[in-house]
Design a protein around this motif. Structure first.
Motif, PDB file in Angstrom:
ATOM      1  N   PRO A 183       0.832  -1.217   0.000  1.00 35.60           N
ATOM      2  CA  PRO A 183       0.000   0.000   0.000  1.00 35.60           C
ATOM      3  C   PRO A 183       0.856   1.253   0.000  1.00 35.60           C
ATOM      4  CG  PRO A 183       0.081  -0.958   2.199  1.00 35.60           C
ATOM      5  CD  PRO A 183       0.795  -1.927   1.296  1.00 35.60           C
ATOM      6  N   LEU A 184       0.213   2.363  -0.307  1.00 32.81           N
ATOM      7  CA  LEU A 184       0.911   3.635  -0.222  1.00 32.81           C
ATOM      8  C   LEU A 184       1.284   3.938   1.220  1.00 32.81           C
ATOM      9  CD1 LEU A 184      -0.999   6.058  -2.628  1.00 32.81           C
ATOM     10  CD2 LEU A 184       1.259   5.077  -2.936  1.00 32.81           C
ATOM     11  N   CYS A 185       2.381   4.624   1.367  1.00 33.65           N
ATOM     12  CA  CYS A 185       2.852   4.990   2.697  1.00 33.65           C
ATOM     13  C   CYS A 185       1.807   5.866   3.407  1.00 33.65           C
ATOM     14  CB  CYS A 185       4.166   5.747   2.555  1.00 33.65           C
ATOM     15  SG  CYS A 185       5.022   6.030   4.100  1.00 33.65           S
ATOM     16  N   SER A 186       1.742   5.742   4.704  1.00 32.61           N
ATOM     17  CA  SER A 186       0.823   6.581   5.474  1.00 32.61           C
ATOM     18  C   SER A 186       1.149   8.055   5.248  1.00 32.61           C
ATOM     19  CB  SER A 186       0.936   6.248   6.964  1.00 32.61           C
ATOM     20  OG  SER A 186       0.280   7.231   7.738  1.00 32.61           O
ATOM     21  N   LYS A 187       0.115   8.869   5.170  1.00 36.31           N
ATOM     22  CA  LYS A 187       0.325  10.293   4.928  1.00 36.31           C
ATOM     23  C   LYS A 187       1.098  10.949   6.064  1.00 36.31           C
ATOM     24  CE  LYS A 187      -4.446  11.016   6.540  1.00 36.31           C
ATOM     25  NZ  LYS A 187      -5.792  11.444   6.123  1.00 36.31           N
TER      26      LYS A 187
END
Length: 1465
Positions: A183-187
């Motif tokens: 998944p995309l990295c946490s904001k």
């Protein structure tokens, strides 16, 4: 996705047509258009429909038609093309090639990234903790968006138990993981967000304290203090609960076992023991979870801030590329460990203080002797950590040298192979590796001592405690003894382990922060450019004196090679060159490059700049860009800049993206730019048109193509001020004339242009000419005026005329006569990792040989890195074992572990036997009664028990030292052997490997992967082997005491093994994804560093920063998930291991009376430590397997890389004086670059006699450069033979062949070291011979002016010399080789005409005793050749004397000369 409209597709268009320069409006030529064409964003991911798009070659268009073509006709063709779409803008190309999938994926990643990323806004209110406080909600419904990181929506239970990872782990087990599954990295963890925050803090620190006093540690503390304190708070609770279990619940449980109290009391103590352990392990997992996220944020912030600093720099100063990459590769791990493990250092003092109080209360003051031995280990461990930190700093410096040298090797690998300098570089790498290994041995030795003592010191302390207590005459009960044992084995051992790791993390982290700070405080160039008050002035220098920072070379990182300096540099010593250099780089130490410059360029003027080598021409452009230091005067600049550097900078991206550089896609503007820059037929020959991938440093482009691409980028940028640094030096006369007229004079009409050139025929057409000499401007005026005012300029121009044939003298005086004929060369890309195989021109499709595996290629050049799947194969472990010395050696090492751990376990068993023996039934008088004593001090065999118990101290210490030394030697032997094997395998790989493999991937193997094998793998293996024996001893004790535990053990083992089998897949796959994600990041950093000047000139810092952020977050996310997966596994294994303690407590309750309390206590003590060690060992096994992916990558290189022919064939070595005559014979030579690619040389046959001078001419792609490729055997022949003096060169070793040949490439290549090393790496020549070679190449005066002379340093890429000076040094190098055969690839492109004439004279005079083959880029240079070889489509079409060929007007050579003359007005 954007669907194409019908108007977005295009028909066949003629792009080879040129422009009438007399009636050209530049604003309509490349400017923005408002007609039927709207700038279109460069989107690739579209519903593409195939459309055949053809491009007619300029060569197919008659010259008279080209000259008569009007701008209106060109516009009509463009408009017609744009009616249906253009050149693959949103569709596929002529041959039906698919769109670039990697580019599509990248754009999708950027879009997703933008959707998730948030900007940091400083907030001092408590609301800033809201995202973290939401994790306190016990259960949160899964309402997160698809783009949200799973952790961000986790509730308290999910957060503490890492349950948000369960889905990913299960998916890994079922299907395996791919990059798209991450998944995309946490904001909140993204690099940009945290970098913004740290940058604000760092800026405040600099503002308040200045660079010298600014504290990086203070800034970092402010960054992570809140999360740090929360983690420490929970850690203190964990330590308290760790005390509570053995001190309270276990002690009273053991007392109950010896009493007659009801069973309910025992149950209460057992339940309390289990509950305390349950809460402890849950909170301990929470501590790790908090620290992981803190570490990933600090890592992102530090490296993001470092990249922002780099992107603002115009050069690296005293830092090397290797050092920068090493920080990103290895120091990132140290930063993470600093935050994750470092805070646990507080556990040591707390445990020690608690232990002192407890033992003093329980046993009395005599027992403190044991605590003294325990406490003494703390300062001892601290000293070891300090030593490790010092050695780590020393090792990092040497590793920087090795990585830097590897980077240089990759950049210059082609020239190194051609010069047969593999031995020199291999020796240099070997010497650096030897010093690195020496330091690693010291580090590993100290580390092994620390590792061995950590589990043994608590046991030794227990022995000393009990011996002192009993020796003082006190009694020792079972409850007392085994509670103390439980304390030492549990909290004591854990605290020492944590102390060891945390000390190391603090020391290494501090060293990393120091390295990062040294870059952050590097002095940036003070902005000095002002905006002129008068609008008609574009550039103005007012009495300006400008300088470059002196290139300082640090003692610890430069020139410490024996080969480079002729000295044996030992660890800690300095080389001769080091002693000539300043100890510390001084940014104020500068080299004046331009003196008292007064020059004004008005808006719209074309300013020509000329001068000799090292005159300051390139420095003038750098001064305009603001990259120098202004000592005095003023520099006025107005308008945006575009910059074309002397050595073109090319991205590893599609051809189109290299031109657009993230600008909006305007089809009409783009079409005109490629037409003006004569790139049409090049694009036509590319496998996927302008969507073809260009390799790193443009390896699949010729020198001319790279320069024209760089020029096209500048033209498309549509700036106001153009700085062109000799852009025509790498193109032939026809293309050069086309570019000058259609680009400089037409497309850029109305723009301000500063045009540096060595081709003086263009200067008469400039509005003004600037003549520079040794940094001084000797004149600035129109050409004719300057000739009258400046005698030096007039002489320079006349010298240039003298290089042209007499019959052309009259023509050149009528501007613009183009006589400096040049042709693109693919052999000339030698300064980069270049390929001789790659010219996009003609019907040969030479490019296909390097990037196409079949006729349906998609334009991909760089091979994707293979992502391994499945288990680590046994062959990988076997390779490591054999590198370590074989099975016997490894078995002996494991036996040393067995003896060490066995002796510690035996000491506890002996104590239990002693306690069970009690007083030995000794009777004592109590009053008037005789009673059996309960004091073990009354045992008649007391001395026997004490002697054995005390001797075990010596056995434990002895086996610890033997074990540590043996393990250190074997693991370092393994890593060193694997390094040497991989290095030789990579170094001996053919050029095709370097052409298709990104340098970041190779550098990653020799930096991050080698670091893993050198340090991380041994660290994990030592812990794993040690803990495995501890587990066996613990289980053995439990089973011996409670045989009924065996069925439970079998069940637990089945569950443990199942969990490990299921979920180690996810851990392993995540580690592999982490490894793969690093390569593009390193490549991007390398590209950024090499193109700092261009990036700054175009103002593209934000673009490259954005790409860095995406690549870094992808890499960091995989790294974070890998660590979370480890913790996910750990907490579940801990819960299962708690069943061991529960089962032991249960058996103690049930079997009360049938088992001795001392042995029951021993089982409980060891079961208590088993819980933590069991999960840790299972996790260690998974992590070790994950780390072994680095070993697997090395092993894959060793096993699967194909090697070149052997360097030496002993059975067929040529005579030492071979070749005596220099005769060369080609017989039916056929060559293709891969087995499944087209033939490039098609039956080439010719013979060259002794001492002949052969000129080779032909269009790009004709195969002329391929002659050099096969002559040096960079590619083996498909058929035919090449003989030199009658010997078939295919029967010789490569070193024997290449060492007897010489080549002078077009692009100069210098190595880090000294002038002497660059000229004579094997130290075969005297100083007199070196000076003679320098004198012949007009460099003697320049080198003698340097303080160190021949020992003067040469920095990375030779940046402390101009390009022309570098080329002259390469000429001197060839002179010294004195080979019988010399291959020249037009080595005078970057040299002024005066020096050029001297070089040509030197070639004629100094190389009369050798056979010369010259790839002729300027036709006048072949006029004095013995014969001229004309190539076309891989075949020899003509081979005769120049006079004979010119006498035949129908000959190809005569037509080439006539064409060049017809290009001149």
């Amino acid at each position: 996705m954007t669907k194409l409209n019908d108007d977005d597709r295009l028909p066949t268009a003629e792009v080879g047509e040129t422009v009438d320069t007399e009636n050209q409006d530049s604003s309509n030529y490349i400017g923005n258009h408002t007609g039927d064409t709207t700038p279109v964003p460069a989107q690739r991911h579209c519903d593409a429909q195939e459309k055949r798009v053809g491009f007619s070659s300029a060569a197919d268009t008659p010259s008279d038609r080209r000259s008569e073509t009007s701008q209106g006709e060109i516009d009509e063709d463009i408009d017609d093309a744009l009616d249906e779409g253009y050149m693959g803008m949103e569709c596929t190309l002529e041959r039906g090639y698919s769109l670039n999938e990697s580019a599509i994926a990248r754009d999708i990643r950027l879009e997703r990234y933008d959707e998730v990323a948030i900007k940091y806004k400083r907030n001092k209110s408590f609301s800033r903790y809201n995202p973290s406080l939401k994790h306190l909600i016990p259960y949160r419904k899964s309402e997160r968006e698809k783009t949200e990181f799973p952790l961000d929506g986790a509730g308290m239970f999910s957060f503490v138990m890492v349950s948000w990872m369960s889905g990913l782990m299960w998916k890994a087990y079922k299907k395996g993981l791919k990059s798209e599954d991450v998944p995309l990295c946490s904001k909140y963890d993204m690099c940009e967000y945290n970098t913004d925050r740290l940058e604000k803090l760092w800026t405040e620190e600099l503002r308040q304290k200045g660079k010298d006093k600014a504290s990086m540690e203070h800034v970092l503390w402010r960054f992570y203090q809140t999360r740090f304190l929360i983690g420490v708070f929970f850690l203190v609770i964990v330590l308290f609960l760790g005390f509570l279990g053995p001190i309270v619940f276990m002690r009273y449980l053991l007392i109950w076992l010896s009493s007659e109290e009801p069973i309910t009391v025992g149950i209460c103590w057992a339940v309390g023991l289990i509950f305390a352990e349950f809460v402890r392990l849950i909170l301990f997992c929470l501590v790790w979870t908090i620290n992981y996220r803190t570490g990933i944020r600090l890592q992102a912030a530090c490296l993001g801030l470092l990249y922002r600093k780099l992107i603002r720099m115009s050069s690296l100063g005293e830092k090397s590329v290797g050092e920068i990459i090493n920080i990103f590769a290895n120091d990132s791990q140290r930063i993470f460990d600093f935050v994750v493990v470092g805070p646990m250092i507080i556990g040591g003092p707390l445990v020690a203080i608690g232990g002192i109080i407890y033992i003093l209360w329980l046993l009395g003051p005599w027992a403190l002797f044991g605590m003294v031995s325990f406490l003494l280990f703390y300062p001892f461990q601290y000293c070891l950590s300090r030593m490790l930190g010092y050695l780590r700093c020393q090792t990092v410096r040497v590793t920087d040298d090795r990585v830097r040298m590897m980077n240089e090797l990759l950049v210059c690998v082609k020239l190194i192979k051609m010069y047969a300098w593999e031995k020199s570089f291999a020796s240099t790498i070997s010497e650096i590796r030897s010093r690195e290994r020496h330091l690693l041995e010291k580090t590993a030795g100290i580390q092994s001592i620390s590792f061995a003592l950590a589990p043994t010191v608590p046991v030794i302390s227990a022995i000393v405690t009990f011996l002192a207590h009993i020796g003082a005459g006190y009694n020792l009960t079972t409850a007392q003894a085994l509670c103390v044992v439980a304390y030492f084995l549990g909290q004591g051992r854990a605290s020492l382990n944590l102390l060891r790791f945390s000390n190391r993390a603090f020391v290494e982290g501090g060293a990393s922060f120091t390295r990062i700070k040294s870059i952050l405080v590097m002095e940036e160039v003070t902005p000095y450019r002002e905006k002129p008050s008068q609008p008609h002035i574009a550039v103005s220098f007012l009495n300006a004196t400008l300088a470059w920072d002196a290139v300082a070379t640090q003692n610890n990182s430069k020139n410490n090679s024996k080969l480079k300096n002729g000295g044996n540099v030992k660890d800690g010593g300095t080389s001769p060159v080091d002693r000539l250099l300043p100890d510390e780089p001084n940014p104020q130490c500068t080299n004046i490059a331009l003196y008292d410059l007064n020059l004004t360029a008005n808006v719209g003027e074309l300013i020509g700049v000329c001068g000799g080598v090292g005159a300051g021409k390139s420095s003038l452009l750098s001064a305009v860009l603001g990259h120098m230091r202004l000592h005095k005067g003023r520099v006025l600049v107005q308008g945006s800049c575009a910059y074309v550097s002397q050595q073109a900078w090319v991205l590893n991206d599609t051809f189109r993206e290299n031109i657009l550089l993230d600008e909006a896609f305007d089809a009409k503007r783009y079409y005109r730019v490629i037409s003006a820059c004569n790139l049409s037929e090049d694009i036509e020959a590319m496998p996927a048109g302008d969507l073809t991938e260009i390799g790193e440093r443009g390896i699949n482009l010729s020198g001319g193509q790279k320069q024209r691409l760089s020029l096209a980028r500048a033209v498309y940028a549509n700036k106001e001020l153009y700085l062109l640094d000799d852009p025509l030096s790498a193109v032939d006369a026809h293309v050069g004339h086309h570019i000058f007229q259609r680009v400089i004079k037409a497309a850029l009409r109305g723009k301000t242009i500063i045009f540096v050139t060595h081709q003086l025929q263009y200067l008469p057409q400039c509005d003004s000419v600037v003549y520079l000499h040794e940094g001084h401007m000797l004149g600035s005026a129109p050409h004719s005026t300057l000739q009258q005012q400046c005698q030096e300029y007039a002489s320079l121009f006349e010298d240039y005329i003298d290089t042209i044939k007499p019959e052309d003298n009259e023509a050149i005086k009528k501007p613009p006569q183009v006589q400096r004929i040049r042709q693109d060369s693919v052999m000339s890309t030698g300064s980069g990792r270049s390929s001789p195989l790659n010219a996009f021109s003609g019907s040969t499709l030479l490019y296909d040989g390097i990037i196409k595996d079949d006729e349906g290629g998609d334009g991909k050049l760089v091979t994707e890195e293979l992502l391994e799947c499945g288990d680590i194969p046994w062959s990988t472990y076997r390779t490591y074992i054999m590198a370590a010395g074989g099975y016997l050696v490894c078995t002996l090492v494991i036996l040393s572990f067995l003896l060490n751990i066995g002796s510690t376990a035996f000491s506890s068993w002996w104590l239990s036997m002693w306690l069970a023996a009690g007083s030995g039934n000794t009777t004592i008088m109590v009053g008037n009664e005789t009673m059996i004593s309960t004091n073990i001090a009354d045992n008649p065999d007391l001395q026997y028990y004490q002697t054995v118990y005390g001797c075990l101290i010596l056995v434990i210490l002895g086996t610890s030292l033997v074990r540590g030394f043996a393990f250190m030697k074997t693991t370092l032997m393994a890593s060193s052997r694997m390094h040497d094997q991989v290095f030789m395998k990579v170094f001996r790989s053919p050029m095709s490997y370097f052409d298709t493999t990104p340098s970041g991937r190779i550098i990653g193997i020799f930096s991050r992967d080698m670091d893993e094998v050198d340090t991380r793998v041994p660290l994990l293996m030592e812990s794993l082997i040690q803990n495995s024996f501890l587990i066996l001893s613990s289980l053995l004790f439990v089973c011996l005491v409670f045989p009924y535990f065996l069925p439970v053990l079998v069940v637990l083992m089945v569950v443990f093994l199942y969990i490990r089998k299921v979920f180690r897949v996810g851990i392993r796959d995540l580690k592999r994804l982490d490894n793969v994600a690093r390569s593009p990041l390193f490549s991007h950093i390398n590209t950024t560093v090499s193109g700092l000047a261009t990036i700054s000139a175009y103002g593209k810092q934000n673009l490259f920063s954005k790409r860095f952020l995406v690549l870094f977050d992808e890499s960091n996310c995989a790294f974070y998930l890998f660590n979370c997966a480890m913790r996910w596994l750990a907490v579940r294994l801990d819960l299962l291991a708690l069943l061991v303690t529960s089962s032991t407590a249960l058996f103690s309750l049930v079997l009360r009376g049938s088992v001795e309390a001392s042995f029951a206590g021993l089982a409980l003590a060891y079961a208590g430590q088993l819980g933590g060690i069991f999960q840790y060992s299972v996790r260690l096994s998974a992590e070790t397997e994950a780390k072994f992916t680095s070993v697997q990558r090395l092993n894959n290189c060793i096993k699967f890389l194909v090697s070149e022919a052997p360097p030496v064939i002993e059975s067929n070595r040529p005579d030492p004086v071979w070749p005596q005559y220099g005769r060369i014979s080609f017989r039916n030579v056929q060559m293709k670059y891969r087995s499944n690619t087209p033939i490039v040389l098609k039956g080439v046959t010719f013979a060259i006699d002794s001492l002949e001078n052969i000129g080779v001419v032909g269009r790009t792609g004709s195969g002329k450069s391929s002659l050099g490729v096969v002559l040096f055997r960079l590619v083996e022949l498909a058929a035919g033979t090449i003989r030199i003096d009658g010997i078939d060169i295919s029967t010789l070793g490569l070193d024997d062949l290449r060492s007897h040949l010489s080549i002078i490439p077009q692009d100069p290549v210098l190595f880090i070291g000294t002038i002497r090393y660059n000229l004579d790496p094997f130290e075969r020549h005297t100083d007199a011979e070196l000076w003679s070679a320098l004198e012949k190449t007009s460099m003697k005066e320049r080198i003698s002016s340097l303080e160190a002379g021949l020992s003067a340093p040469v920095v990375e890429n030779g940046e402390n010399f101009s390009v022309g000076e570098r080329q002259l040094l390469c000429m001197a190098r060839a002179l010294l080789r004195n080979s019988k055969i010399l291959f020249l690839d037009e080595a005078t492109a970057s040299i002024d005409s005066e020096t050029d004439s001297k070089i040509q004279r030197t070639l004629k005079e100094s190389f009369t005793n050798c056979t010369m083959i010259t790839i002729a880029h300027r036709l006048n240079t072949v006029m004095w050749c013995t014969r001229v070889l004309v190539m076309d489509d891989g075949k020899v079409v003509e081979f005769d004397t120049p006079a004979a060929l010119l006498a035949n007007p129908t000959s190809v050579f005569a037509q080439m000369v006539a064409r060049a003359q017809s290009d001149s007005p």
